[in-house]
Write a protein that holds these residues in place. Structure first.
Motif, PDB file in Angstrom:
ATOM      1  N   TYR A  46     -25.874 -45.753  18.704  1.00  0.00           N
ATOM      2  CA  TYR A  46     -24.632 -45.041  18.367  1.00  0.00           C
ATOM      3  C   TYR A  46     -24.701 -44.481  16.949  1.00  0.00           C
ATOM      4  O   TYR A  46     -24.249 -43.371  16.683  1.00  0.00           O
ATOM      5  N   TYR A 217     -12.797 -47.782  28.417  1.00  0.00           N
ATOM      6  CA  TYR A 217     -12.413 -47.299  27.084  1.00  0.00           C
ATOM      7  C   TYR A 217     -13.611 -47.350  26.131  1.00  0.00           C
ATOM      8  O   TYR A 217     -13.861 -46.400  25.375  1.00  0.00           O
ATOM      9  N   ILE A 218     -14.334 -48.459  26.162  1.00  0.00           N
ATOM     10  CA  ILE A 218     -15.503 -48.585  25.279  1.00  0.00           C
ATOM     11  C   ILE A 218     -16.548 -47.520  25.615  1.00  0.00           C
ATOM     12  O   ILE A 218     -17.117 -46.877  24.723  1.00  0.00           O
ATOM     13  N   LEU A 220     -16.144 -44.583  27.101  1.00  0.00           N
ATOM     14  CA  LEU A 220     -15.697 -43.236  26.771  1.00  0.00           C
ATOM     15  C   LEU A 220     -15.596 -43.017  25.266  1.00  0.00           C
ATOM     16  O   LEU A 220     -15.722 -41.893  24.781  1.00  0.00           O
ATOM     17  N   SER A 221     -15.406 -44.089  24.518  1.00  0.00           N
ATOM     18  CA  SER A 221     -15.310 -43.975  23.058  1.00  0.00           C
ATOM     19  C   SER A 221     -16.674 -43.872  22.395  1.00  0.00           C
ATOM     20  O   SER A 221     -16.809 -43.295  21.314  1.00  0.00           O
ATOM     21  N   THR A 222     -17.691 -44.446  23.039  1.00  0.00           N
ATOM     22  CA  THR A 222     -19.019 -44.511  22.419  1.00  0.00           C
ATOM     23  C   THR A 222     -20.086 -43.726  23.159  1.00  0.00           C
ATOM     24  O   THR A 222     -21.153 -43.460  22.604  1.00  0.00           O
ATOM     25  N   SER A 257     -17.832 -49.112  33.302  1.00  0.00           N
ATOM     26  CA  SER A 257     -18.323 -48.179  32.286  1.00  0.00           C
ATOM     27  C   SER A 257     -19.079 -47.026  32.931  1.00  0.00           C
ATOM     28  O   SER A 257     -18.893 -45.854  32.577  1.00  0.00           O
ATOM     29  N   THR A 268     -17.541 -37.881  26.449  1.00  0.00           N
ATOM     30  CA  THR A 268     -16.781 -38.990  25.867  1.00  0.00           C
ATOM     31  C   THR A 268     -15.356 -38.526  25.593  1.00  0.00           C
ATOM     32  O   THR A 268     -14.930 -38.351  24.462  1.00  0.00           O
ATOM     33  N   GLU A 269     -14.629 -38.336  26.670  1.00  0.00           N
ATOM     34  CA  GLU A 269     -13.246 -37.876  26.580  1.00  0.00           C
ATOM     35  C   GLU A 269     -12.326 -38.956  27.132  1.00  0.00           C
ATOM     36  O   GLU A 269     -12.418 -39.331  28.300  1.00  0.00           O
ATOM     37  N   LEU A 270     -11.446 -39.444  26.262  1.00  0.00           N
ATOM     38  CA  LEU A 270     -10.489 -40.432  26.721  1.00  0.00           C
ATOM     39  C   LEU A 270      -9.449 -39.750  27.594  1.00  0.00           C
ATOM     40  O   LEU A 270      -8.893 -38.709  27.244  1.00  0.00           O
ATOM     41  N   LEU A 275      -9.931 -43.905  32.695  1.00  0.00           N
ATOM     42  CA  LEU A 275      -9.652 -45.319  32.445  1.00  0.00           C
ATOM     43  C   LEU A 275      -9.225 -46.028  33.723  1.00  0.00           C
ATOM     44  O   LEU A 275      -9.656 -47.160  34.000  1.00  0.00           O
TER      45      LEU A 275
END
Length: 337
Positions: A46, A217-218, A220-222, A257, A268-270, A275
């Motif tokens: 990352y 969430y993890i 999509l965030s990373t 994931s 990586t789009e929330l 979700l």
């Protein structure tokens, strides 16, 4: 992967060492090491995409791939219990005690090492033919079947309830009339749920959904399909230390994931939809893992890993949805064409 990798001597040596290491410290501690290495590898990637190959080469490669170190440790426990080496005080058959370190007996280490190689071969075969599921998880699952047959254990065991899925004999406290397990411990429970604190359908589903949402969430965030898996695996250090009611969740977090990233085609789009898909996959795989344990763990004498089977199922479902066009991609899961 190609079939010639089956005989890559340096990898075979590393796989043997990894399986023996899993036998020496125990399958569960070896898997916890894998979790911490995944966290380290995904964190490094990352920060810098070219930082190294900790995840692929070490955590998921020889010697610490779960198909190698964990599966080797589980097979060694089955062998050691069969030989009468284990007297751990475990409530179930000693062959199921994957948290027990088997130490340095040469024959036990050799069994772990041989099954480390078997796990590597199983992974290579799945990869060579581009099978649409998690190749490592399938290696863990098939390795457990092989060690049950190899060491003379029943594939399913004697069903003492009304059906394979019936856990009520455990709830009633029924034991195996007069039966005494290897090693001289007291009579075992009639039916042995994999996680006595986590087997009721509604509880399993609830934790699956929660973990799936968190994992999505993890991811999509990373952009990492594996970081939440590493966190779930590393959290098992508390289970291994005897902390009560610690849930096992890596079979929920990895498919969740992966599904979230497959739904967004890796972006990586929330978003609420991604979700929710993660939560759905977490719940589905939690239910599948529970069903698997009721059939292949609760009545048997060795550890046949429900999470590995659930990961195979969940990643196969991702591939099916990608092939059908429901998901725009399959994330990291291989497709057969």
């Amino acid at each position: 992967m190609a079939l010639d990798q089956l005989w890559a001597i340096e990898i075979l040596i590393a796989a043997f060492a990894g399986g023996a290491f899993g036998a020496a410290i125990g399958a569960l501690p070896a898997f916890i090491f894998t979790g911490f290495m995944v966290i380290a590898g995904e964190t490094a990637t990352y920060v810098d995409a070219d930082a190294g190959q900790i995840t692929n080469a070490i955590a998921f490669g020889a010697p610490f791939s779960p198909a190698i170190s964990f599966a080797g440790g589980a097979a060694a426990a089955a062998y050691a219990a069969n030989r009468g080496y284990i007297e751990s005080g475990f409530d179930y058959h000693n062959a199921k005690d994957i948290g027990f370190a088997l130490g340095s007996k040469p024959d036990v280490l050799a069994v772990g090492g041989i099954f480390g190689i078997i796990g590597y071969w199983l992974t290579v075969l799945s990869g060579t033919f581009n099978m649409p599921y998690d190749h490592i998880a399938m290696g863990v699952t098939l390795s457990a079947l092989i060690h049950r047959v190899a060491f003379g254990y029943d594939i399913i065991g004697k069903v003492r309830g009304s059906s394979l899925l019936d856990m009520t004999p455990f709830e009633r406290g029924e034991t195996r009339s007069g039966a005494v397990a290897d090693g001289g411990e007291s009579a075992r429970m009639s039916v042995e749920p994999w996680l006595p604190n986590m087997y009721r359908w509604e509880e399993v589903t609830a934790i699956g959904i929660v973990v799936g949402l968190m994992a999505a969430y993890i991811a999509l965030s990373t952009g990492s399909a594996f970081l939440a898996f590493g966190i779930s695996a590393a959290s098992l250090i508390f289970l291994n230390l005897g902390v009560e009611r610690i849930p096992v969740t890596h079979h929920m977090s990895l498919p969740a994931s992966t599904a979230a990233l497959a739904y967004t085609a890796g972006a990586t789009e929330l978003g609420a939809a991604a979700l929710i898909i993660g939560g759905v996959f977490g719940g589905i795989c939690a239910i599948f893992g529970e069903a698997f344990q009721r059939v292949f763990y609760a009545h048997g004498d060795t550890h046949w890993d429900p999470p590995a089977a659930a990961i195979v199922f969940g990643t196969f479902l991702v591939a099916v949805l990608a092939i059908a066009g429901v998901f725009p991609s399959s994330s990291w899961v291989a497709l057969p064409f």
